[in-house]
Design a protein around this motif. Structure first.
Motif, PDB file in Angstrom:
ATOM      1  N   TRP A 124     -36.913  56.263  13.566  1.00 13.87           N
ATOM      2  CA  TRP A 124     -35.578  56.185  14.173  1.00 13.87           C
ATOM      3  C   TRP A 124     -35.130  54.745  14.344  1.00 13.87           C
ATOM      4  O   TRP A 124     -33.939  54.424  14.185  1.00 13.87           O
ATOM      5  N   MET A 125     -36.061  53.850  14.652  1.00 18.51           N
ATOM      6  CA  MET A 125     -35.714  52.433  14.724  1.00 18.51           C
ATOM      7  C   MET A 125     -35.215  51.933  13.367  1.00 18.51           C
ATOM      8  O   MET A 125     -34.246  51.161  13.291  1.00 18.51           O
ATOM      9  N   ALA A 126     -35.877  52.363  12.301  1.00 10.81           N
ATOM     10  CA  ALA A 126     -35.479  51.937  10.963  1.00 10.81           C
ATOM     11  C   ALA A 126     -34.075  52.434  10.618  1.00 10.81           C
ATOM     12  O   ALA A 126     -33.271  51.705  10.028  1.00 10.81           O
ATOM     13  N   VAL A 127     -33.777  53.675  10.983  1.00 16.27           N
ATOM     14  CA  VAL A 127     -32.419  54.202  10.752  1.00 16.27           C
ATOM     15  C   VAL A 127     -31.397  53.379  11.528  1.00 16.27           C
ATOM     16  O   VAL A 127     -30.352  52.981  10.998  1.00 16.27           O
ATOM     17  N   ALA A 128     -31.696  53.117  12.800  1.00 19.04           N
ATOM     18  CA  ALA A 128     -30.758  52.388  13.658  1.00 19.04           C
ATOM     19  C   ALA A 128     -30.573  50.947  13.209  1.00 19.04           C
ATOM     20  O   ALA A 128     -29.536  50.333  13.492  1.00 19.04           O
ATOM     21  N   GLY A 129     -31.569  50.384  12.508  1.00 19.66           N
ATOM     22  CA  GLY A 129     -31.447  49.013  12.034  1.00 19.66           C
ATOM     23  C   GLY A 129     -30.748  48.891  10.701  1.00 19.66           C
ATOM     24  O   GLY A 129     -30.048  47.901  10.442  1.00 19.66           O
ATOM     25  N   THR A 130     -30.900  49.898   9.843  1.00 15.31           N
ATOM     26  CA  THR A 130     -30.351  49.813   8.487  1.00 15.31           C
ATOM     27  C   THR A 130     -28.964  50.432   8.359  1.00 15.31           C
ATOM     28  O   THR A 130     -28.115  49.904   7.632  1.00 15.31           O
ATOM     29  N   LEU A 131     -28.724  51.560   9.044  1.00 17.58           N
ATOM     30  CA  LEU A 131     -27.472  52.280   8.854  1.00 17.58           C
ATOM     31  C   LEU A 131     -26.244  51.464   9.257  1.00 17.58           C
ATOM     32  O   LEU A 131     -25.252  51.420   8.512  1.00 17.58           O
ATOM     33  N   PRO A 132     -26.234  50.776  10.414  1.00 21.69           N
ATOM     34  CA  PRO A 132     -25.045  49.985  10.758  1.00 21.69           C
ATOM     35  C   PRO A 132     -24.750  48.875   9.744  1.00 21.69           C
ATOM     36  O   PRO A 132     -23.582  48.621   9.423  1.00 21.69           O
ATOM     37  N   VAL A 133     -25.787  48.240   9.229  1.00 25.68           N
ATOM     38  CA  VAL A 133     -25.570  47.187   8.231  1.00 25.68           C
ATOM     39  C   VAL A 133     -25.035  47.793   6.943  1.00 25.68           C
ATOM     40  O   VAL A 133     -24.123  47.241   6.315  1.00 25.68           O
ATOM     41  N   LEU A 134     -25.579  48.929   6.543  1.00 21.05           N
ATOM     42  CA  LEU A 134     -25.110  49.607   5.334  1.00 21.05           C
ATOM     43  C   LEU A 134     -23.649  50.018   5.476  1.00 21.05           C
ATOM     44  O   LEU A 134     -22.847  49.847   4.538  1.00 21.05           O
ATOM     45  N   ILE A 135     -23.268  50.552   6.633  1.00 23.83           N
ATOM     46  CA  ILE A 135     -21.878  50.952   6.869  1.00 23.83           C
ATOM     47  C   ILE A 135     -20.960  49.732   6.827  1.00 23.83           C
ATOM     48  O   ILE A 135     -19.865  49.774   6.243  1.00 23.83           O
ATOM     49  N   LEU A 136     -21.402  48.623   7.426  1.00 25.36           N
ATOM     50  CA  LEU A 136     -20.589  47.410   7.412  1.00 25.36           C
ATOM     51  C   LEU A 136     -20.390  46.901   5.987  1.00 25.36           C
ATOM     52  O   LEU A 136     -19.274  46.516   5.602  1.00 25.36           O
ATOM     53  N   VAL A 137     -21.443  46.897   5.186  1.00 25.13           N
ATOM     54  CA  VAL A 137     -21.333  46.432   3.801  1.00 25.13           C
ATOM     55  C   VAL A 137     -20.364  47.318   3.018  1.00 25.13           C
ATOM     56  O   VAL A 137     -19.490  46.815   2.283  1.00 25.13           O
ATOM     57  N   TRP A 138     -20.479  48.620   3.162  1.00 28.80           N
ATOM     58  CA  TRP A 138     -19.560  49.524   2.476  1.00 28.80           C
ATOM     59  C   TRP A 138     -18.130  49.327   2.979  1.00 28.80           C
ATOM     60  O   TRP A 138     -17.166  49.327   2.187  1.00 28.80           O
ATOM     61  N   GLY A 139     -17.964  49.171   4.288  1.00 31.92           N
ATOM     62  CA  GLY A 139     -16.632  48.976   4.844  1.00 31.92           C
ATOM     63  C   GLY A 139     -15.970  47.715   4.328  1.00 31.92           C
ATOM     64  O   GLY A 139     -14.769  47.706   4.008  1.00 31.92           O
ATOM     65  N   VAL A 140     -16.746  46.638   4.219  1.00 31.12           N
ATOM     66  CA  VAL A 140     -16.203  45.382   3.703  1.00 31.12           C
ATOM     67  C   VAL A 140     -15.823  45.525   2.234  1.00 31.12           C
ATOM     68  O   VAL A 140     -14.791  45.009   1.791  1.00 31.12           O
ATOM     69  N   TRP A 141     -16.645  46.230   1.468  1.00 33.45           N
ATOM     70  CA  TRP A 141     -16.313  46.440   0.048  1.00 33.45           C
ATOM     71  C   TRP A 141     -15.012  47.222  -0.096  1.00 33.45           C
ATOM     72  O   TRP A 141     -14.145  46.864  -0.906  1.00 33.45           O
ATOM     73  N   VAL A 142     -14.864  48.287   0.691  1.00 32.18           N
ATOM     74  CA  VAL A 142     -13.632  49.094   0.625  1.00 32.18           C
ATOM     75  C   VAL A 142     -12.432  48.251   1.044  1.00 32.18           C
ATOM     76  O   VAL A 142     -11.369  48.298   0.391  1.00 32.18           O
ATOM     77  N   LEU A 143     -12.578  47.472   2.098  1.00 31.80           N
ATOM     78  CA  LEU A 143     -11.476  46.627   2.568  1.00 31.80           C
ATOM     79  C   LEU A 143     -11.056  45.635   1.497  1.00 31.80           C
ATOM     80  O   LEU A 143      -9.865  45.383   1.287  1.00 31.80           O
ATOM     81  N   GLY A 144     -12.017  45.065   0.792  1.00 30.21           N
ATOM     82  CA  GLY A 144     -11.692  44.117  -0.264  1.00 30.21           C
ATOM     83  C   GLY A 144     -11.011  44.767  -1.438  1.00 30.21           C
ATOM     84  O   GLY A 144     -10.221  44.120  -2.154  1.00 30.21           O
ATOM     85  N   GLU A 145     -11.291  46.046  -1.688  1.00 31.90           N
ATOM     86  CA  GLU A 145     -10.667  46.752  -2.805  1.00 31.90           C
ATOM     87  C   GLU A 145      -9.265  47.224  -2.470  1.00 31.90           C
ATOM     88  O   GLU A 145      -8.428  47.375  -3.376  1.00 31.90           O
ATOM     89  N   LEU A 146      -8.975  47.458  -1.205  1.00 31.73           N
ATOM     90  CA  LEU A 146      -7.675  48.013  -0.829  1.00 31.73           C
ATOM     91  C   LEU A 146      -6.558  46.989  -0.882  1.00 31.73           C
ATOM     92  O   LEU A 146      -5.420  47.318  -1.201  1.00 31.73           O
ATOM     93  N   ASN A 147      -6.841  45.758  -0.526  1.00 32.68           N
ATOM     94  CA  ASN A 147      -5.784  44.751  -0.509  1.00 32.68           C
ATOM     95  C   ASN A 147      -6.387  43.370  -0.765  1.00 32.68           C
ATOM     96  O   ASN A 147      -7.598  43.211  -0.830  1.00 32.68           O
ATOM     97  N   GLU A 148      -5.527  42.403  -0.912  1.00 34.61           N
ATOM     98  CA  GLU A 148      -5.941  41.029  -1.141  1.00 34.61           C
ATOM     99  C   GLU A 148      -5.878  40.274   0.179  1.00 34.61           C
ATOM    100  O   GLU A 148      -4.798  39.899   0.638  1.00 34.61           O
ATOM    101  N   PRO A 149      -7.017  40.028   0.822  1.00 32.75           N
ATOM    102  CA  PRO A 149      -7.007  39.366   2.134  1.00 32.75           C
ATOM    103  C   PRO A 149      -6.692  37.875   2.000  1.00 32.75           C
ATOM    104  O   PRO A 149      -6.734  37.304   0.909  1.00 32.75           O
ATOM    105  N   LEU A 150      -6.373  37.264   3.128  1.00 38.22           N
ATOM    106  CA  LEU A 150      -6.147  35.834   3.150  1.00 38.22           C
ATOM    107  C   LEU A 150      -7.420  35.098   2.732  1.00 38.22           C
ATOM    108  O   LEU A 150      -8.522  35.626   2.897  1.00 38.22           O
ATOM    109  N   PRO A 151      -7.292  33.862   2.190  1.00 37.52           N
ATOM    110  CA  PRO A 151      -8.472  33.161   1.673  1.00 37.52           C
ATOM    111  C   PRO A 151      -9.609  33.044   2.675  1.00 37.52           C
ATOM    112  O   PRO A 151     -10.774  33.264   2.326  1.00 37.52           O
ATOM    113  N   TYR A 152      -9.297  32.693   3.941  1.00 41.61           N
ATOM    114  CA  TYR A 152     -10.371  32.529   4.911  1.00 41.61           C
ATOM    115  C   TYR A 152     -11.033  33.869   5.214  1.00 41.61           C
ATOM    116  O   TYR A 152     -12.257  33.957   5.333  1.00 41.61           O
ATOM    117  N   VAL A 153     -10.213  34.917   5.325  1.00 38.75           N
ATOM    118  CA  VAL A 153     -10.769  36.245   5.565  1.00 38.75           C
ATOM    119  C   VAL A 153     -11.603  36.684   4.371  1.00 38.75           C
ATOM    120  O   VAL A 153     -12.681  37.279   4.523  1.00 38.75           O
TER     121      VAL A 153
END
Length: 364
Positions: A280-309
């Protein structure tokens, strides 16, 4: 039935090398076997004319001409594990080093290899944290690592006997881990110049990304352990940083995150007994990072963010993708200290789902 007390521990004869090597191959997985090496000092445990185990020992010199010994390998036949042959071999190794006038006996053990760490802990060995290693040996610490092959053994800790009260600060090790990974990340940016274009802001945001990703992983694991009543502490993987530097120098634009991990505070615990909590510790450590990585990828595909972002988003993917790859999808040697091994041993279905989600992020 013969008892372990009937066994004889003695030096290996030259004509027994082939048999001892065959015994080693039965004791270790294939990838571990490739790392095996001989020394001039090998003791074997013999019972009833059969070789049941062996211990491979090294002698070397510490700073100020102090003699030291290290236990490089100890193994027994699979059918006699748990019968005390490992204890007899380690005790014989300790006696050998004492006869040689060694001031200190060292060895390295993978953090979750509790069958080995318990043997050493009950015989006066303790983990020697990196801050205490440098306090004792100074710059010669790297020489000691070389003698112990403690430079690519990811997730292994250095154990020593005898051990005086040591400086062993989880907080110091945590911030040292963030700092070391950040510096290696900056080295990667410098090494990749001319091979891969990065936003200039990446030089500023990359250390913060390590703090966010490692912090998210650490917090998830710690909260889950606390909720399960398991007291844990952080330990850095000091030998992994040399491997990370080597990868960055050899492969421009590549980075190998070394996050360290959380371990029960006692030296004497059984991996199998705590595997449900560790899973359960392993799930709690890996799943949030995996969700964040996927979320960032989707966000980058949906629109063109500002350069700093966009620099922040690219930094998350640059560090987060290899982090989840090694922390989830690669549960085999030499990556067994990452969370993927805990997931694999605990619940292969959960591991399979998370591994598939991890691999897919590299394919889209």
């Amino acid at each position: 039935m013969p008892q372990v007390s009937d066994a004889i521990v003695r030096p290996m004869r030259d004509d027994e090398r082939q048999n001892v090597h065959a015994l080693m191959r039965r004791a270790f997985p294939l990838l571990d076997q490739w790392a095996f090496s001989w020394t001039p000092y090998v003791l074997v445990a013999e019972q009833g004319g059969q070789l049941q185990g062996a211990i491979v020992l090294k002698l070397f010199t510490l700073p100020r001409n102090r003699q030291a010994g290290s236990i490089a390998w100890v193994f027994t036949a699979p059918e006699v594990r748990g019968q005390g042959f490992g204890q007899r071999l380690i005790e014989a190794g300790i006696n050998f080093f004492e006869q040689q006038g060694c001031d200190q006996i060292l060895t390295t053990v993978e953090g979750f290899n509790t069958s080995s760490s318990k043997l050493f802990a009950t015989r006066g060995f303790k983990i020697l944290p990196p801050e205490d290693q440098f306090r004792r040996y100074g710059l010669a610490t790297l020489v000691v690592w070389a003698k112990l092959s403690h430079y690519f053994d990811l997730g292994h800790f250095l154990w020593a006997r005898p051990v005086a009260p040591a400086v062993d600060s989880p907080s110091l090790q945590w911030w040292s881990t963030i700092t070391a990974n950040s510096l290696i990340g900056l080295l990667m940016l410098w090494r990749a110049s001319g091979f891969r274009a990065f936003h200039p802001e990446m030089w500023l945001v990359l250390p913060g990304i390590f703090l966010v990703l490692f912090g998210l992983r650490h917090l998830g694991m710690w909260l889950t352990a606390h909720r399960q009543g398991l007291t844990v502490r952080f330990r850095t993987w000091e030998s992994g940083f040399l491997l990370s530097i080597a990868i960055t120098l050899l492969f421009p634009g590549a980075i190998f995150p070394i996050p360290g991990s959380l371990y029960p505070i006692t030296h004497q615990w059984r991996y199998r007994d705590l595997l449900p909590q560790l899973g359960w510790m392993a799930v709690a450590g890996t799943l949030p990072v995996l969700i964040l990585v996927w979320g960032v990828w989707v966000l980058g595909e949906l629109n063109e963010p500002l350069p700093y972002v966009r620099a922040w988003l690219e930094a998350v993917l640059l560090v987060g993708k290899p982090l989840v790859l090694f922390d989830i999808a690669m549960p085999f040697f030499p990556f067994v200290s990452f969370n993927g091994r805990r997931l694999w041993d605990w619940n292969k279905t959960v591991w399979g789902i998370l591994a598939m989600a991890t691999i897919t992020i590299f394919l889209v």
